[in-house]
Design a protein around this motif. Structure first.
Motif, PDB file in Angstrom:
ATOM      1  N   ARG A   1       7.551  -2.914  13.680  1.00 26.42           N
ATOM      2  CA  ARG A   1       7.986  -3.758  14.786  1.00 26.42           C
ATOM      3  C   ARG A   1       9.434  -4.195  14.661  1.00 26.42           C
ATOM      4  O   ARG A   1       9.914  -4.966  15.480  1.00 26.42           O
ATOM      5  CB  ARG A   1       7.124  -5.034  14.862  1.00 26.42           C
TER       6      ARG A   1
ATOM      7  N   GLU B   1       5.361  -2.897   9.471  1.00 26.36           N
ATOM      8  CA  GLU B   1       4.400  -2.730  10.558  1.00 26.36           C
ATOM      9  C   GLU B   1       5.004  -1.957  11.719  1.00 26.36           C
ATOM     10  O   GLU B   1       4.326  -1.705  12.704  1.00 26.36           O
ATOM     11  CB  GLU B   1       3.912  -4.107  11.032  1.00 26.36           C
TER      12      GLU B   1
ATOM     13  N   ARG C   1       7.818  -8.412   7.326  1.00 20.81           N
ATOM     14  CA  ARG C   1       6.547  -7.780   7.649  1.00 20.81           C
ATOM     15  C   ARG C   1       6.713  -6.823   8.837  1.00 20.81           C
ATOM     16  O   ARG C   1       6.106  -5.765   8.897  1.00 20.81           O
ATOM     17  CB  ARG C   1       5.516  -8.872   7.972  1.00 20.81           C
TER      18      ARG C   1
END
Length: 76
Positions: free
Chosen positions: A54, A52, A48
């Motif tokens: 990150r 996103e 994820r």
């Protein structure tokens, strides 16, 4: 964060790639330059954090990864 929440669900992966078939998802991720791994079942696994923005890969480079991924919608 739950371990399951660390990775995109099969539905999210299908939406991201526009594909439902495992091999086609892998092809799409490679074309898009999205870092991913292929698990023992042959499924693409995308964190994820990657989508996103990150992700900080500390060791190794996932299959098909580029040095930096930017979504096309951002002009990258």
């Amino acid at each position: 964060m739950n371990v399951v929440d660390m990775f995109l669900s099969p539905v999210e992966l299908a939406v991201l790639t526009g594909r439902k078939v495992k091999s086609k998802q892998v092809e799409a991720l490679r074309r898009m330059g999205v870092p991913f791994f292929v698990n023992a079942c042959g499924r693409a696994v995308v964190t994820r954090a990657v989508v996103e923005g990150r992700a900080q890969l500390e060791r190794g480079t996932p299959t098909g990864a580029r040095s930096h991924w930017n979504p096309a919608v951002l002009g990258g």
